[in-house]
Motif scaffolding. Structure first.
Motif, PDB file in Angstrom:
ATOM      1  N   GLN A   1       4.652  -5.307  -8.184  1.00 51.92           N
ATOM      2  CA  GLN A   1       4.994  -6.716  -7.621  1.00 51.92           C
ATOM      3  C   GLN A   1       3.981  -7.169  -6.541  1.00 51.92           C
ATOM      4  O   GLN A   1       3.655  -6.405  -5.580  1.00 51.92           O
TER       5      GLN A   1
ATOM      6  N   ALA B   1       9.136  -2.217  -7.788  1.00 50.33           N
ATOM      7  CA  ALA B   1       8.675  -2.241  -6.413  1.00 50.33           C
ATOM      8  C   ALA B   1       7.105  -2.276  -6.377  1.00 50.33           C
ATOM      9  O   ALA B   1       6.500  -2.992  -5.641  1.00 50.33           O
ATOM     10  N   LYS B   2       6.692  -1.069  -6.886  1.00 49.40           N
ATOM     11  CA  LYS B   2       5.202  -0.792  -6.596  1.00 49.40           C
ATOM     12  C   LYS B   2       4.189  -1.820  -7.396  1.00 49.40           C
ATOM     13  O   LYS B   2       2.853  -1.758  -6.855  1.00 49.40           O
TER      14      LYS B   2
ATOM     15  N   PRO C   1       7.455  -7.402  -2.082  1.00 47.06           N
ATOM     16  CA  PRO C   1       7.660  -6.441  -3.107  1.00 47.06           C
ATOM     17  C   PRO C   1       8.208  -5.211  -2.861  1.00 47.06           C
ATOM     18  O   PRO C   1       8.922  -4.460  -3.620  1.00 47.06           O
ATOM     19  N   GLY C   2       7.980  -4.520  -1.367  1.00 47.84           N
ATOM     20  CA  GLY C   2       8.294  -3.416  -1.216  1.00 47.84           C
ATOM     21  C   GLY C   2       9.848  -3.200  -1.253  1.00 47.84           C
ATOM     22  O   GLY C   2      10.436  -1.849  -1.328  1.00 47.84           O
ATOM     23  N   GLU C   3      10.567  -4.342  -1.169  1.00 46.67           N
ATOM     24  CA  GLU C   3      12.078  -4.308  -0.963  1.00 46.67           C
ATOM     25  C   GLU C   3      12.877  -4.383  -2.468  1.00 46.67           C
ATOM     26  O   GLU C   3      13.730  -4.656  -2.653  1.00 46.67           O
ATOM     27  N   ALA C   4      11.769  -4.706  -3.470  1.00 43.87           N
ATOM     28  CA  ALA C   4      12.091  -5.286  -4.916  1.00 43.87           C
ATOM     29  C   ALA C   4      13.174  -4.234  -5.501  1.00 43.87           C
ATOM     30  O   ALA C   4      13.159  -3.001  -5.281  1.00 43.87           O
TER      31      ALA C   4
ATOM     32  N   HIS D   1       6.717 -11.463  -6.082  1.00 42.96           N
ATOM     33  CA  HIS D   1       8.125 -11.171  -5.262  1.00 42.96           C
ATOM     34  C   HIS D   1       7.824 -11.473  -3.820  1.00 42.96           C
ATOM     35  O   HIS D   1       6.866 -11.071  -3.140  1.00 42.96           O
TER      36      HIS D   1
ATOM     37  N   GLU E   1      17.013 -11.496  -7.979  1.00 35.78           N
ATOM     38  CA  GLU E   1      17.905 -10.742  -7.053  1.00 35.78           C
ATOM     39  C   GLU E   1      18.644 -11.658  -6.117  1.00 35.78           C
ATOM     40  O   GLU E   1      19.785 -11.097  -5.794  1.00 35.78           O
TER      41      GLU E   1
END
Ligand code: PEP
Ligand code: MN
Length: 358
Positions: A248, A245-246, A238-241, A235, A32
């Protein structure tokens, strides 16, 4: 074609040096930013045991307009992370030009994603592009549950002289809902292990699970299944991936999963117990979904009966239904008493729904 020799004779031997250790691949679903790649790689290098850093830069997304990866712009981010940590880099490729770009940026390992393995035309083109190149190739299972399609991809690659292949079990698309994003169908990787004993099989619990909470138990199942390692999505936040997102894990959670894993002895009894439990869970989920569909139909039926002024209970129809279900149950070796009790309860609820219209 039967392959009985160990195929890992090329560059993989320098990446996975001790074959008594599980081959561990970890990293974000997608690269990212330079910082995100560097931060993740540093965290994964902190303790030993990670052999390969993974990051997607071309992301096969279901709908256009979703984040599709940063493409070639991300390759220097990976090169910088490799320079800082010494971790080899792995990238998903779906077209020959992806392979050329990876090779130009010293990517160490490439892999075919589940949406690529599914298509023999793509696999053949990629295999041709890999001819004469000593780079390990990981092959995810095709999204459809077909051993032949997966095996065909392996054969196309070996026919083009690919020396190192690693299979990745990432689960399958099936039309029944379960707790997993992709059904594990362990018998399929098992069939591949039996068919290609020289090709390591690792599992990707992140894509099977689709959610963080199931990753640890799936990773343990992988060990019991006598697989050779894991690919896990990690990550820093993870929540912001931007993708997946769920599913990682933070680096801390990843290390916890790895530390709690008992990788020593494949345990077929544990493996099959766990599989049967998952299957029971999946069947119960299906049963409940079917009951919910039945209840929705009962509600529609109730509305029609009420509009017409018909009685809710129609005894003849009910007797016919009950007798028919008992007979069907007998054909399936289910006891008459059980089927009678079960359908009385279902019918009682159905009448209540029809009366109340709820
Ligand atoms: C991935 O590894 O991020 C990925 C897209 O996986 P799959 O091909 O298994 O869906
Ligand atoms: Mn992913």
């Amino acid at each position: 074609m039967e392959l009985t020799t160990t195929l890992t004779t090329g560059a993989l031997t320098t990446i996975w040096t001790d074959r008594s250790e599980p081959f561990v691949v970890a990293g974000p679903c997608s690269a990212e930013s330079a910082d995100q790649v560097m931060e993740t790689a540093l965290a994964l290098k902190k303790k030993g045991g990670v052999h390969l850093f993974r990051a997607g830069i071309w992301k096969p997304r279901t709908s256009p307009g979703n984040f599709e990866g940063y493409g070639p712009k991300a390759l220097p981010w990976l090169a910088a992370a490799k320079a800082a940590t010494g971790l080899p880099m792995g990238v998903e490729v779906a077209m020959p030009k992806h392979i050329d770009l990876c090779l130009a940026h010293n990517v160490d390992v490439v892999w075919l994603g589940a949406r690529t393995t599914v298509n023999p035309f793509y696999v053949q083109e990629l295999a041709e592009a890999l001819r004469g190149v000593d780079i390990p190739v990981m092959v995810k299972n095709p999204i459809n549950p077909q051993v032949g399609l997966w095996a065909g991809a392996i054969e196309r690659l070996t026919q083009c002289g690919v020396k190192d292949i690693v299979n990745i079990h990432r689960g399958f698309s099936v039309n029944t809902k379960s707790q997993f994003r992709n059904a594990p169908l362990w018998e399929i990787p098992e069939a591949m292990q039996a068919r290609f004993p020289g090709i390591p099989m690792i599992s990707d619990p992140s894509h099977i699970a689709g959610k963080r909470s199931l990753i640890a138990e799936l990773a343990q199942q992988t060990a019991w299944q006598a697989m050779d390692g894991l690919m896990v999505e990690v990550h820093p936040n993870p929540g912001e991936a931007l993708s997946d997102a769920k599913q990682q894990l933070t680096p801390e959670d990843f290390w916890q999963v790895i530390e709690e894993l008992d990788w020593r002895i494949p345990d077929t009894k544990q493996a099959s117990l766990q599989r049967q439990r998952h299957e029971i869970d999946a069947l119960d989920t299906e049963l409940l979904q079917l009951l919910a569909r039945r209840a929705a139909l009962a509600k529609e039926l109730g509305a029609i009966k009420q509009a017409k002024g018909w009685p809710i209970l129609q005894s003849d129809r009910w007797q016919e239904v009950l007798n028919n279900r008992i007979q069907q149950g007998k054909n399936l070796a289910l006891s008459e008493q059980f089927v009678r009790d079960l359908f009385k309860e279902i019918h009682r609820e159905s009448l209540a729904i029809q009366r109340l219209g709820v």
